[in-house]
Design an enzyme around this catalytic site. Structure first.
Site, short mmCIF file in Angstrom:
data_model
loop_
_atom_site.label_atom_id
_atom_site.label_comp_id
_atom_site.label_asym_id
_atom_site.label_seq_id
_atom_site.Cartn_x
_atom_site.Cartn_y
_atom_site.Cartn_z
N ASP A 101 -16.65 2.13 6.64
CA ASP A 101 -15.99 3.24 7.31
C ASP A 101 -15.65 2.70 8.68
OD1 ASP A 101 -15.45 5.46 8.98
OD2 ASP A 101 -16.29 6.73 7.41
N HIS A 102 -14.38 2.43 8.92
CA HIS A 102 -14.08 1.69 10.15
C HIS A 102 -14.38 2.49 11.42
CE1 HIS A 102 -10.15 3.76 10.13
NE2 HIS A 102 -10.08 3.45 11.40
N HIS A 139 -14.63 9.65 7.85
CA HIS A 139 -14.77 9.52 9.30
C HIS A 139 -15.41 10.73 9.97
CE1 HIS A 139 -12.28 6.24 8.26
NE2 HIS A 139 -11.11 6.82 8.36
N GLU A 176 -3.93 12.85 15.16
CA GLU A 176 -3.02 11.71 15.11
C GLU A 176 -1.59 12.16 15.35
OE1 GLU A 176 -4.09 8.46 12.19
OE2 GLU A 176 -4.53 10.26 11.03
N ARG A 197 -2.42 -11.58 -6.10
CA ARG A 197 -1.61 -11.93 -7.27
C ARG A 197 -0.46 -12.89 -6.93
NH1 ARG A 197 -1.77 -5.88 -9.31
NH2 ARG A 197 -1.80 -5.70 -7.06
C1 BG6 Z 1 -7.65 5.80 7.95
C2 BG6 Z 1 -6.78 6.82 7.28
O1 BG6 Z 1 -8.91 5.74 7.34
O2 BG6 Z 1 -7.84 6.17 9.31
C3 BG6 Z 1 -5.45 6.94 7.99
O3 BG6 Z 1 -6.56 6.43 5.94
C4 BG6 Z 1 -5.67 7.22 9.46
O4 BG6 Z 1 -4.65 7.96 7.42
C5 BG6 Z 1 -6.64 6.21 10.06
O5 BG6 Z 1 -4.40 7.13 10.11
C6 BG6 Z 1 -6.99 6.57 11.48
O6 BG6 Z 1 -7.73 5.52 12.02
P1 BG6 Z 1 -7.74 5.26 13.58
O7 BG6 Z 1 -8.69 4.13 13.76
O8 BG6 Z 1 -6.34 4.94 13.98
O9 BG6 Z 1 -8.21 6.54 14.21
#
Ligand code: BG6
Length: 490
Positions: A181-182, A244, A220, A45
């Site tokens: 999904d990374h 994940h 985390e 935007r």
């Molecule tokens: C994301 C979540 O998908 O994954 C976050 O929304 C999380 O809350 C993150 O911190 C963790 O990803 P990674 O790659 O740091 O383990």
């Protein structure tokens, strides 16, 4: 001339574009992996002149990928970066965007392929896809592809995920949709497939006959920080489990696919996710723990009486021949002692022990720790005889560390791989509609049950701890304990 490719990033002024997407594309460019010729158009935007956009993106790469930044390479890359401003449902702005793409394509040699990246809030997924459709920007023709990458979260619950799938399917074919999904793009997660299916030594013991239980941890140290507003309406089950953790579980537990084709892999993942036994009003009492870190309620954006969990642990079972009665313990939380993502395959004890051990001791189990981050590698724990004793035993570790076998530079950022796979049309690392819905079925079931009167209470845990003691008790009732198997490695 080869076919041009245009990558449009919707939400280009956002955090993800700055931290991951542009650095990823730049790194792929430096490695000579982007399809040539190409152009990248940022869309959001804010009104940003092209030169300013390029300068901002240059700063992003310097900040988030400092080791790969190179002035000469950047000077080659930057002219391919363009910008178009508009809101996500603005007819006129989409028309302008389309004309811009067409003009660039003409310059680059003719009509080309297009990758649209939706790095935007989920409420904009539908309007953007609708605009793309209305302007004829998403229809494939003459062998030219149109693909859409959809960022998470994909739905807020099962019903909204199904509705989103249905709506997207009205305008796009499933094979045009790349749901991210990374975790699936992390090297060590991909290595799970190679580890399981390119070796013969593990698969024969990968079942209920030899495996006592499986632990999947995604811990985390960070708290919810500035994302508290979003997080409070989401919580750890939606934020980490539905996507994940369920994907990790599927990769560990699925049957061998017949090929490394996207649908062959996703068929097997889908089958195992659908075989997970849903928690009931009864089993939720003993097979789940939800908790909040101390002080969560004070974060800005969090409701004063919020019950949103920042930690969860689940005990799940997969009803199939391979896994019947093998517990899968999943846990994830914020503000914990360490950042660690790992999977532990815990083997059964020997059926008969011929070595004398004191009555109050038990022989230790073998386990395999698959360390996803930050100390990527594998550890196999087994028993050995202590030298110069009759038959004393001690547990030792056989280690493999990625950082020893490969240089650090060889482990790319997760987003780099995802961008390439989408550009190549390989959806193996992206989730399919049925997989998403199967994962939601399990996690939404837990969330729904916690909304009922008889649900267990959401507890509290100390910041910097390993989570609530109830989580230890959940494993303890089966004589088991959580393990941190990967350890430090310098
Ligand atoms: C994301 C979540 O998908 O994954 C976050 O929304 C999380 O809350 C993150 O911190 C963790 O990803 P990674 O790659 O740091 O383990």
């Amino acid at each position: 001339m080869t076919t041009p490719t245009t990558i449009v990033i919707f939400g280009a002024s956002g955090d993800l574009a700055r931290r991951k997407l542009i650095p990823g594309l730049y790194n792929n460019f430096c490695k000579g992996r982007l399809p040539m010729p190409f152009s990248i158009i940022g869309y959001s935007r804010s009104d940003i002149p092209q030169a300013d956009f390029q300068a901002r993106m240059c700063d992003s790469v310097k900040e988030f990928s400092p080791s790969s930044f190179d002035e000469t390479k950047w000077a080659e890359f930057a002219p391919s970066l363009d910008y178009s401003a508009g809101s996500f449902d603005d007819d006129v702005a989409f028309d302008k965007l389309n004309k811009k793409i067409q003009a660039i394509e003409t310059e680059l040699g003719g009509e080309g392929n297009r990758l649209y990246y939706l790095s935007i809030a989920p409420r904009f997924f539908r309007p953007v896809v609708a605009q793309l459709h209305e302007h004829g920007m998403s229809q494939e023709h003459n062998d030219l592809w149109r693909r859409v990458i959809v960022e998470k979260p994909f739905g807020h619950d099962l019903a909204s995920a199904q509705a989103l799938n249905n709506d997207l399917h009205k305008l796009l074919d499933e094979d045009q949709i790349y749901r991210i999904d990374h975790y699936l793009a992390k090297e060590t997660v991909q290595n799970l497939l190679v580890f399981r299916f390119a070796n013969t030594i593990f698969e024969p013991v990968w079942n209920r006959n030899y495996i006592d239980h499986v632990q999947i941890t995604a811990a985390e140290t960070v708290d919810v920080g500035h994302r508290a507003g979003y997080y409070d309406s989401s919580g750890v089950l939606r934020d980490m489990f539905q996507n994940h953790l369920m994907q990790l579980l599927a990769l560990v537990a699925m049957e061998p696919p017949t090929s490394f084709q996207a649908n062959a892999v996703r068929d097997e993942k889908g089958k195992v996710l659908k075989a997970i036994r849903p928690l009931t009003d009864e089993t939720i009492q003993t097979q789940s723990v939800l908790s909040q870190y101390d002080g969560y309620l004070d974060a800005e954006g969090v409701a004063a009486d919020s019950k949103t969990p920042t930690y969860a642990a689940l005990e799940l079972y997969i009803d199939n021949w391979r896994w019947k009665d093998v517990p899968f313990y999943l846990r994830s939380g914020k503000a914990l002692e360490q950042k660690a993502t790992e999977i532990i395959i815990w083997f059964k004890k020997p059926p008969h022990l011929m070595f004398p051990i004191p009555d109050d001791q038990e022989i230790a189990s073998n386990y395999l720790a698959i360390c996803i981050q930050p100390h990527e590698g594998l550890h196999l724990r087994f028993e050995v005889k202590v030298p110069d004793t009759d038959s004393d035993m001690r547990s030792v570790d056989m280690d493999f560390h990625y950082s020893d076998a490969f240089s650090k530079a060889e482990i790319p950022e997760a987003y780099e791989r995802l961008q390439l796979e989408a550009l190549e049309g390989d959806a193996t690392l992206f989730t399919r509609s049925d997989g998403i819905e199967a994962a939601w079925t399990i996690i939404d079931g837990v969330i729904q049950r916690y909304a009922s009167e008889n649900a267990p209470a959401v507890g509290r845990y100390e910041i910097g701890s390993w989570g609530p003691s109830e989580s230890d008790d959940m494993l303890g009732k089966g004589g088991r304990e959580w393990r941190y198997g990967c350890g430090e490695h310098s």
